[in-house]
Design an enzyme around this catalytic site. Structure first.
Site, PDB file in Angstrom:
ATOM      1  N   ARG A  77      -7.296 -10.889 -11.470  1.00 41.51           N
ATOM      2  CA  ARG A  77      -7.920  -9.358 -11.695  1.00 41.51           C
ATOM      3  C   ARG A  77      -7.293  -8.808 -13.207  1.00 41.51           C
ATOM      4  NH1 ARG A  77      -5.447  -6.235  -9.099  1.00 41.51           N
ATOM      5  NH2 ARG A  77      -3.870  -7.658  -8.055  1.00 41.51           N
ATOM      6  N   LYS A 213     -11.999  -5.553  -4.812  1.00 41.91           N
ATOM      7  CA  LYS A 213     -11.057  -4.360  -5.249  1.00 41.91           C
ATOM      8  C   LYS A 213     -11.742  -3.041  -5.564  1.00 41.91           C
ATOM      9  CE  LYS A 213      -7.510  -6.786  -3.425  1.00 41.91           C
ATOM     10  NZ  LYS A 213      -6.961  -6.189  -2.078  1.00 41.91           N
ATOM     11  N   HIS A 242      -4.197  -0.806   1.560  1.00 47.65           N
ATOM     12  CA  HIS A 242      -4.209  -1.888   1.331  1.00 47.65           C
ATOM     13  C   HIS A 242      -3.248  -2.874   2.129  1.00 47.65           C
ATOM     14  CE1 HIS A 242      -3.393  -5.032  -2.237  1.00 47.65           C
ATOM     15  NE2 HIS A 242      -3.972  -5.368  -1.576  1.00 47.65           N
ATOM     16  N   SER A 260      -0.550  -8.811  -3.753  1.00 45.35           N
ATOM     17  CA  SER A 260      -0.814 -10.474  -3.586  1.00 45.35           C
ATOM     18  C   SER A 260       0.518 -11.199  -3.800  1.00 45.35           C
ATOM     19  CB  SER A 260      -1.643 -10.824  -4.742  1.00 45.35           C
ATOM     20  OG  SER A 260      -2.886 -10.116  -4.928  1.00 45.35           O
ATOM     21  N   LYS A 264       0.304 -11.117   3.050  1.00 43.69           N
ATOM     22  CA  LYS A 264      -0.695 -10.348   4.052  1.00 43.69           C
ATOM     23  C   LYS A 264      -1.841 -11.182   4.563  1.00 43.69           C
ATOM     24  CE  LYS A 264      -2.800  -7.277   1.749  1.00 43.69           C
ATOM     25  NZ  LYS A 264      -2.589  -7.948   0.559  1.00 43.69           N
ATOM     26  N   THR A 265      -2.303 -11.988   3.959  1.00 44.25           N
ATOM     27  CA  THR A 265      -3.585 -12.807   4.484  1.00 44.25           C
ATOM     28  C   THR A 265      -2.873 -13.912   5.520  1.00 44.25           C
ATOM     29  OG1 THR A 265      -5.026 -12.521   2.721  1.00 44.25           O
ATOM     30  CG2 THR A 265      -5.288 -14.559   3.900  1.00 44.25           C
ATOM     31  N   ASP A 279      -7.201  -7.422   4.387  1.00 45.68           N
ATOM     32  CA  ASP A 279      -6.758  -6.906   3.095  1.00 45.68           C
ATOM     33  C   ASP A 279      -6.919  -5.171   2.883  1.00 45.68           C
ATOM     34  OD1 ASP A 279      -5.511  -7.424   0.349  1.00 45.68           O
ATOM     35  OD2 ASP A 279      -7.532  -6.833  -0.216  1.00 45.68           O
ATOM     36  N   ARG A 344      -8.574 -19.283  -5.296  1.00 41.74           N
ATOM     37  CA  ARG A 344      -9.000 -18.361  -3.972  1.00 41.74           C
ATOM     38  C   ARG A 344     -10.188 -19.081  -3.218  1.00 41.74           C
ATOM     39  NH1 ARG A 344      -6.144 -13.116  -3.055  1.00 41.74           N
ATOM     40  NH2 ARG A 344      -4.780 -12.722  -4.920  1.00 41.74           N
TER      41      ARG A 344
END
Length: 557
Positions: A77, A213, A242, A260, A264-265, A279, A344
């Protein structure tokens, strides 16, 4: 009888048939030349594969069936290139001029009109019908549309027929650069939102994460979708977060906050709990709902043994970004970071066997703040008071992991308000106050979990093993830690459990796990505490006395 459909003829010009409603809308609203450019709306997954493989150089299919695409120079990003337009509806909240936006918009449309074909995907952001937004994505790459097909909520045939005017439109011209001499441009990359026009324009970045995002806070359009929701939802009295979320067999919901690389995932994909989302979520008066229709998982070092649900979700219909694979077998090497560490995969949430559909849940029982501490001084788990929740939520401490953003090649300590500062549109205190009120009203327990280093600093020690972090979460969800014995961790004043099933006792206390000298530990602990205090000075004028008292206390030598 003659056929009732137009035969598929690869490479043919647009057939001489009446313009569709979508073609007319794009022509009237954006100036898309519908007689010159072939426009395909919501193509099927097989068609998107064919289009990408035919027209996008380097695109291949992995041995597992996923579409492998490459985002060019931008492999992460670009938060510094995010811009939100200042106009009458948002000038009190946010920034760049409408004139600059229109220059970028015209540049994007001009580029899109030079392409032979455009793809459109119409979908939804938000699983709660009361709050969901209609999102239209216009792009020149089939890979980007497949990404958004996976990440947005896919409409039924009936919903697509009755889609109507979109609430927001994304013009993805990421293959074409912004003019860096335009006022306000810092590079050839620009991702800009105009709330008055209900539009987003992407230039100079083919990284699909920007879209994610943008509409929400995760790929080249979904991250901007999150930003849109971060602005609109609080104005409707709904807290945008988030976070990832899952639900236990008894309906108990857990929210996971973190940037990131914090897990979380990975941690929300629990085989014993239903996945609500990985997310981006909203917390309304009736409970939690996912913003997205898919998941966007990091793939570096992915394995079937460590993360079976994510590994098995990578199949036909998924999109792999910037991975390295064998030239002959097309088997992906998830350990290879030759292109980027930010490899990803985007896949529909229903590819996870225990996904909860529709992606809605009740009010959370556990609030989990995830951090990745590179200095090895924060405990793997601690129970937070109400004031500590606010302090650590506003602080948003973690460590940037290589590959999550351009230019990050080694761990760097950072603070990101509400665990998502680049995507915040309103002041962090607005989101923090809403979270505090909801935690109090619904009597949720709160925890700080460090998935970073234990036993020493990065480079001298290792990250906390995933199996121990999962064991800690199991102890939270079973209620074991709610009734555990605790000891107070100095400086930060955190409550650390003395034991947790499946976790070595000495690992739970950073000082006991430290492999260096006691003085080294104390120096590192004080250094991190001082960074917290310096960062929080930005928000001290709006914080309550209770929250300020939750700050770490650095001992004066």
């Amino acid at each position: 009888m003659p056929p009732t459909f137009t035969p598929y003829r690869p490479g043919s010009p647009r057939p001489l048939t009446p313009h569709t409603k979508v073609e007319e809308e794009l022509h009237d609203v954006a100036g898309i030349d519908y007689d010159r450019v072939i426009i395909k709306r919501n193509p099927s997954v097989p068609v998107l594969y064919e289009e990408a493989l035919t027209h996008e150089a380097g695109t291949v299919v992995s041995s597992a069936g996923a579409l492998c695409s490459y985002s060019g120079k931008k492999t992460g990003r670009s938060p510094k290139d995010k811009r939100i337009v200042e106009e009458e509806t948002s000038k009190d909240d946010i920034w760049i001029s409408e004139r600059v936006f229109m220059i970028n918009r015209e540049r994007a449309v001009d580029y899109l009109n030079t392409t032979e074909r455009l793809y459109v995907f119409d979908g939804f952001a938000g699983w709660d019908p009361k709050y969901r937004k209609k999102i239209r994505v216009v792009a020149s790459r089939a890979y980007h549309i497949l990404f958004m097909h996976n990440m947005l909520i896919r409409p039924t045939e009936e919903e697509l027929e009755d889609f109507g005017t979109p609430d927001f439109t994304i013009f993805n011209a990421g293959s074409f650069p912004a003019n860096r001499y335009t006022t306000g441009m810092t590079s050839t990359t620009s991702v800009a939102i105009n709330f008055k026009r209900h539009e987003m324009v992407i230039l100079g970045s083919e990284y699909a994460g920007e879209m994610k995002k943008g509409v929400s806070n995760k790929g080249l359009g979904m991250r901007w979708v999150f930003t849109v929701m971060h602005y609109l939802m609080p104005k409707a009295g709904v807290l945008s977060l988030h976070s990832s979320a899952n639900e236990g067999p008894n309906g108990d919901v857990s929210l996971f906050f973190g940037l990131s690389g914090t897990g979380k995932t990975t941690l929300s994909a629990d085989p014993n709990r239903g996945l609500i989302g990985d997310d981006e979520h909203c917390w309304s008066d009736t409970g939690i709902f996912n913003i997205e229709g898919g998941c966007y998982a990091k793939c570096i070092d992915l394995s079937a043994e460590k993360e079976p649900d994510i590994f098995n979700a990578i199949r036909f219909g998924s999109v792999l970004e910037n991975v390295v694979l064998d030239e002959d077998t097309r088997v992906v090497d998830y350990t290879d970071d030759g292109l980027t560490e930010n490899t990803r995969c985007a896949y529909p949430i229903n590819f996870i066997p225990n996904a909860k559909l529709p992606c809605l849940g009740g009010h959370p029982k556990n609030i989990i703040l995830l951090t990745c501490d590179a200095f090895g001084v924060l405990p793997p788990v601690s129970k937070l008071t109400s004031a500590q929740v606010m302090y650590h939520f506003i602080s948003g401490y973690t460590t940037k992991i290589p590959g999550t953003e351009d230019g990050v090649v080694e761990p760097q300590a950072t603070f990101s308000a509400c665990f998502g500062a680049p995507f915040l549109v309103l002041h962090p205190q607005k989101y923090a106050s809403m979270l505090a009120e909801k935690i109090q009203n619904h009597k949720a327990d709160a925890w700080l979990i460090n998935t970073g280093w234990v036993g020493g600093k990065a480079g001298t020690a290792k990250r906390c093993p995933l199996k121990y972090t999962r064991a800690i979460l199991d102890a939270i969800h079973s209620g074991e830690l709610a009734n555990a014995n605790y000891e107070t961790f100095e400086v930060f004043g955190l409550q650390i459990p003395t034991s947790a099933t499946g976790v070595p006792d000495e690992l739970l206390h950073p000082r006991k796990a430290w492999q260096g000298s006691p003085s080294e530990f104390q120096d590192s602990l004080n250094a991190v505490a001082q960074m917290f205090n310096e960062n929080f000075s930005t928000y001290a004028d709006q914080a309550t006395a209770e929250v300020l008292a939750a700050a770490p206390k650095v001992a004066v030598a």
